[in-house]
Design a protein around this motif. Structure first.
Motif, PDB file in Angstrom:
ATOM      1  N   LEU B  92      18.070  28.543 -24.188  1.00  0.00           N
ATOM      2  CA  LEU B  92      19.108  27.911 -25.010  1.00  0.00           C
ATOM      3  C   LEU B  92      18.883  26.407 -25.149  1.00  0.00           C
ATOM      4  CD1 LEU B  92      21.797  27.893 -26.479  1.00  0.00           C
ATOM      5  CD2 LEU B  92      22.960  27.964 -24.276  1.00  0.00           C
ATOM      6  N   SER B  93      18.458  25.765 -24.051  1.00  0.00           N
ATOM      7  CA  SER B  93      18.391  24.310 -24.067  1.00  0.00           C
ATOM      8  C   SER B  93      17.495  23.749 -25.182  1.00  0.00           C
ATOM      9  CB  SER B  93      17.992  23.844 -22.672  1.00  0.00           C
ATOM     10  OG  SER B  93      17.233  22.704 -22.725  1.00  0.00           O
ATOM     11  N   PRO B  94      16.217  24.170 -25.289  1.00  0.00           N
ATOM     12  CA  PRO B  94      15.409  23.589 -26.376  1.00  0.00           C
ATOM     13  C   PRO B  94      15.906  23.990 -27.769  1.00  0.00           C
ATOM     14  CG  PRO B  94      14.211  25.371 -25.317  1.00  0.00           C
ATOM     15  CD  PRO B  94      15.429  25.104 -24.463  1.00  0.00           C
ATOM     16  N   VAL B  95      16.403  25.223 -27.893  1.00  0.00           N
ATOM     17  CA  VAL B  95      16.878  25.674 -29.211  1.00  0.00           C
ATOM     18  C   VAL B  95      18.068  24.822 -29.649  1.00  0.00           C
ATOM     19  CG1 VAL B  95      17.928  27.579 -30.477  1.00  0.00           C
ATOM     20  CG2 VAL B  95      16.042  28.028 -28.909  1.00  0.00           C
ATOM     21  N   LEU B  96      18.987  24.578 -28.710  1.00  0.00           N
ATOM     22  CA  LEU B  96      20.177  23.795 -29.033  1.00  0.00           C
ATOM     23  C   LEU B  96      19.791  22.370 -29.444  1.00  0.00           C
ATOM     24  CD1 LEU B  96      23.249  23.942 -29.059  1.00  0.00           C
ATOM     25  CD2 LEU B  96      23.247  23.195 -26.684  1.00  0.00           C
ATOM     26  N   LEU B  97      18.883  21.759 -28.662  1.00  0.00           N
ATOM     27  CA  LEU B  97      18.477  20.389 -28.981  1.00  0.00           C
ATOM     28  C   LEU B  97      17.755  20.322 -30.330  1.00  0.00           C
ATOM     29  CD1 LEU B  97      17.375  19.308 -25.417  1.00  0.00           C
ATOM     30  CD2 LEU B  97      19.090  18.139 -26.815  1.00  0.00           C
ATOM     31  N   CYS B  98      16.928  21.318 -30.603  1.00  0.00           N
ATOM     32  CA  CYS B  98      16.208  21.310 -31.882  1.00  0.00           C
ATOM     33  C   CYS B  98      17.147  21.614 -33.043  1.00  0.00           C
ATOM     34  CB  CYS B  98      15.049  22.295 -31.858  1.00  0.00           C
ATOM     35  SG  CYS B  98      13.699  21.714 -30.806  1.00  0.00           S
ATOM     36  N   ALA B  99      18.190  22.413 -32.786  1.00  0.00           N
ATOM     37  CA  ALA B  99      19.193  22.654 -33.826  1.00  0.00           C
ATOM     38  C   ALA B  99      19.863  21.335 -34.189  1.00  0.00           C
ATOM     39  CB  ALA B  99      20.228  23.661 -33.351  1.00  0.00           C
ATOM     40  N   LEU B 100      20.123  20.528 -33.163  1.00  0.00           N
ATOM     41  CA  LEU B 100      20.721  19.217 -33.404  1.00  0.00           C
ATOM     42  C   LEU B 100      19.778  18.344 -34.231  1.00  0.00           C
ATOM     43  CD1 LEU B 100      23.373  17.947 -32.610  1.00  0.00           C
ATOM     44  CD2 LEU B 100      22.270  16.992 -30.587  1.00  0.00           C
TER      45      LEU B 100
END
Lengths: 488, 377
Positions: B92-100
């Motif tokens: 979740l962490s990299p996906v969330l940051l990249c979504a941002l």
């Protein structure tokens, strides 16, 4: 063809846009649907065109009940509508656009195909002056509208609905459209003209139906009985415009010296004039002659190629100059943020001085008073501006721009979408500001309105300005010549 | 109703949906007029979920496998156990940051697909700091490493932004093409100047010192990067809905002329929002390097940049929806690992499933009637 609407109702939140409307539409007749902004005219017709689903009521065509889930279904029954926004593809030719709108389009479309020939023939009947090979992007608004109308007819419409078609048109173009609509009716089409302009009604309608607050309040064949129609639309008298005191020998405030500028396909060429304190200058002209660019230049929102513009001896400090109030054309795109609330839109120009943490509760009372003063409906400060109708969006922009004490007021096509009362209120506000000493430049579409309220009048043609001359006693014929570029 | 219609910003946001600024400030009276004509966000989500399930079913059938077993494997691999849940949170962490990284530029109407490149750029910058400093920075190592990663991603994104504001290069094209560079640069570095001499030919840098490893929790691989991601999303959400910056963004996105009159500089905001987005992706890259691998090597992030774009697209410009949607995409990604190991399917299954999710969202977002019918009058 006989279309019957019975007891149509539609509610949008707190607003009853349509409140049990009964209406019969027939072939061979131009029916004007008249009413103020928000009276429910467009909503009613959008229900007929399948764009809006009615809450209650029924529609029948030649006695057979119908139900339209989409415009496509409505078109299949011979109902066509010209919305306020054009639905043409700018990059394609007129002919291509017509073919795209045709009912059955074959897979292969050669330059000599039958569908194309038929479409072009329809256009030639309706508007022989438009070359079908021209690109739509190169057409003026009046021509685009005729192409749009031709497209609707090619799609087989026998009842054509037009939503405020003359709001974009200069007087000669409007007259041409009126004639075309009468011709359509005489060839057996039904025409519905949604409008708030009495000129449209008296010049072209056989019958007028007046809507107020979602109800039919008057249905008459006496389309020239202007007073009766206005009274029915308003339900009250029009607001008064204050008297103007003639100003003489007032000091100069605004000066343009040989101002030239370019923007997309518009240009200004060596425009020069000076205006004294308290002057109202009306700028007339056929649409597409540089009006929007002149507005931007005067508001400091567009760079000059050459020349000089000063207000009280000082040049403008760019688009953000606080001395200038500016009401641009197309308020929803140019002057409002659709997703923001009415309250925030009223404060939009001071965004950099708003509190970092948005708390605007302190300005709610004043904002609500502004909505009252300019009659923005509905008076809900937290509603998103994008949900307002065109006329109310314009009023919201006027409320923001005319609330302060600007030195220069630039309004570009300000009465577009405004009904009679709102237009009158706008004039009253402009006059009050002029009496206070502000300079007003009113770039308008309606020569008669400009002549009635401006002190000076000028004409814009292909970026060149003729005049200004005194508005009182101005020779309309001379102005007409200027508008067509006959003699500058 | 003409408007610029960026892919990532719901142009209907003036209508339903709680996250448009107007609504967020006073949810009680959101614009009510168009509600009847348009599906609500909840309806769209439910519909998308149904379509996605159907499409997956067809896909699993086409693979010639028992679809129910594969669905079971999906569940077990994503949420079915404590371990599976922890792996989902790790993804979740990299996906969330990249979504941002995609959603922040989208608040201006920009469509950036550059999170992948920015992620790698950030990992290079952060790794450079760790390799240069060794263990000299002590407890400050990890924070400075993340900061360097953020700056690296920001600088790389700012390059695309500068192309946009100075030469009018379309940011979608430039960010897409710029995605190819940093991964190749990483390969060059780990095969060349940064290769660990003791790695026996394995292309990677030396293992990071402990001070440069982010902590993990609960005996799982769940790490501090997740907290960073959530904190940044919440910060972005608050800034764009509760402060005047949100008003500025809406003006710039929806009415450039009005924004100019309000004294806002489109150029400055493009640079800023692209850089903030790039910083988020850069931090994601450094988190991946530090926690998952412990050293820089090719293939970090497992396509998180593109997964992040998918999340931002699904969120339609509503920052508040990033977390739940990123969770869904991360769960799919974790489940994909399980399918690969347990059901012997290729890892590309994850990308197929993500593609199906994208199609499902597109179909669910389709409106039956034209939005032109919603104005009063």
């Amino acid at each position: 063809m006989k279309v019957e609407l019975v007891g149509l109702c539609k509610r949008f939140g707190a607003v009853q846009a349509s409140d049990g409307v009964d209406l019969v539409l027939r072939s061979g007749e131009v029916c004007a649907l008249l009413g103020e902004n928000g009276a429910g005219k467009s909503t009613l017709m959008k229900m007929l065109y399948g764009l809006v689903a009615p809450d209650a009521g029924r529609i029948s065509i030649d006695g057979a009940p119908v139900r339209f889930g989409s415009p496509r279904a409505a078109r299949a029954h011979g109902i066509g509508m010209l919305l306020q926004q054009f639905s043409l593809i700018d990059a394609l030719s007129v002919s291509d656009n017509l073919v795209l709108g045709a009912r059955r389009v074959p897979l292969w479309l050669g330059p000599r195909s039958r569908v194309r020939a038929e479409a072009e023939q329809k256009l030639a009947q309706l508007a022989p002056e438009i070359d079908p090979r021209r690109r739509v992007a190169d057409l003026g608004p009046g021509e685009k509208q005729l192409v749009e109308l031709s497209k609707v007819l090619s799609a087989g419409a026998r009842l054509v609905i037009l939503d405020e078609p003359t709001s974009l048109l200069a007087r000669p173009e409007a007259e041409r459209l009126w004639r075309r609509l009468r011709d359509l009716a005489s060839t057996g089409h039904g025409v519905v003209l949604i409008t708030h302009k009495l000129d449209d009604v008296s010049a072209c309608a056989h019958r007028a139906v007046v809507l107020r607050a979602g109800r039919v309040v008057l249905e008459t064949h006496e389309v020239k009985a202007t007073d009766t129609l206005v009274a029915a639309m308003m339900g009250a008298a029009l607001p008064e415009v204050p008297e103007r005191r003639p100003s003489s020998g007032a000091s100069e405030r605004l000066r343009l010296s040989t101002v030239s500028a370019d923007w997309a396909d518009q240009r200004l060429e060596r425009v020069s004039f000076a205006l004294p304190r308290g002057a109202i200058l009306g700028v007339a002209g056929v649409t597409g002659n540089g009006q929007e660019l002149l507005g931007r230049v005067l508001a400091g929102a567009h760079p000059l190629r050459e020349g000089r513009l000063t207000l009280d001896g000082r040049p403008l400090a760019g688009a953000g100059d606080a001395r200038v109030a500016y009401v641009p054309e197309q308020p929803m795109v140019n002057a409002l943020a659709r997703s923001l609330s009415l309250l925030v839109n009223l404060q939009a120009l001071r965004v950099r001085r708003l509190p970092w943490w948005l708390s605007l509760s302190g300005s709610r009372a004043a904002a609500l008073r502004l909505l009252e003063r300019f009659d923005v409906r509905p008076r809900e400060l937290d509603r998103a501006a994008g949900t307002l109708s065109g006329g109310n969006a314009q009023k919201l922009v006027l409320a923001r721009e005319l609330a302060g004490q600007p030195d220069l007021i630039v309004v570009c096509f300000p009465s577009m979408g405004l009904d009679a009362a709102a237009s009158r209120r706008l004039v009253a506000e402009l006059v009050v500001h002029a009496e206070r000493g502000a300079v007003v430049v009113w770039i308008g579409e309606d020569l008669d309105a400009l002549l009635a309220h401006a002190d000076q009048i000028a004409v814009l043609h292909r970026g060149r300005l003729s005049g200004p001359i005194r508005a009182r006693g101005a020779d309309k014929q001379q102005l007409g010549l200027w508008m067509t570029g006959a003699a500058a | 109703m003409k408007s610029l219609s960026p892919v990532l910003v719901d142009t209907r946001s003036a209508q339903p949906g709680p996250a448009s600024l107007a609504d967020a400030q006073r949810p009680a009276s959101s614009g009510s007029a168009p509600r009847a004509a348009l599906r609500s966000a909840a309806e769209r989500s439910a519909l998308a979920a149904a379509i996605f399930s159907g499409l997956s079913l067809v896909f699993f059938f086409a693979l010639g496998r028992d679809p129910w077993l594969l669905f079971a494997a999906l569940w077990e691999g994503s949420l079915g156990s404590g371990f599976a849940l922890s792996e989902t949170l790790v993804k979740l962490s990299p996906v969330l940051l990249c979504a941002l990284a995609t959603a922040l530029p989208a608040t201006l109407g920009l469509v950036s697909v550059g999170a992948e490149g920015q992620l790698f750029a950030g990992s290079i910058a952060g790794t450079a700091l760790v390799l240069a400093a060794g263990g000299d920075l002590g407890a400050a190592t990890a924070p400075s490493m993340l900061l360097a990663g953020g700056l690296g991603g920001a600088a790389y994104a700012a390059f695309a932004a500068a192309l946009r504001v100075s030469l009018r290069v379309n940011e979608t094209i430039s960010t897409l093409l710029l995605n190819y560079l940093p991964p190749l640069l990483v390969e060059y570095l780990v095969y060349g100047p940064w290769r660990d001499p003791d790695s026996l030919g394995w292309p990677a840098t030396v293992s990071f010192p402990d001070a440069a490893r982010l902590g993990t929790y609960f005996d799982t691989r769940v790490h501090a990067g997740l907290a960073v991601g959530v904190a940044l999303v919440v910060l972005a959400l608050v800034l764009t809905t509760r402060t005047r910056h949100g008003v500025a963004l809406a003006l710039l996105r929806e009415s450039p002329l009005l924004a100019e009159r309000a004294g806002l500089s489109f150029r400055a905001w493009v640079l800023a929002m692209m850089a903030f987005g790039g910083a988020a992706a850069g931090v994601a890259g450094m988190v991946e390097v530090s926690v998952i691998e412990g050293r820089l090597q090719p293939g970090i992030g497992a396509g998180a940049g593109y997964s992040g774009f998918l999340v931002a697209f699904l969120a339609r410009g509503h920052l508040g929806r990033l977390f739940p949607l990123a969770f869904v995409v991360a769960a799919l990604s974790a489940a994909g690992d399980n399918l690969q190991l347990g059901a012997d399917l290729p890892s590309a299954v994850v990308y197929v499933l993500q593609g199906l999710l994208f199609i499902a969202a597109l179909l669910a977002g389709r409106q039956r009637t034209a939005a032109a019918g919603v104005e009063l009058g």
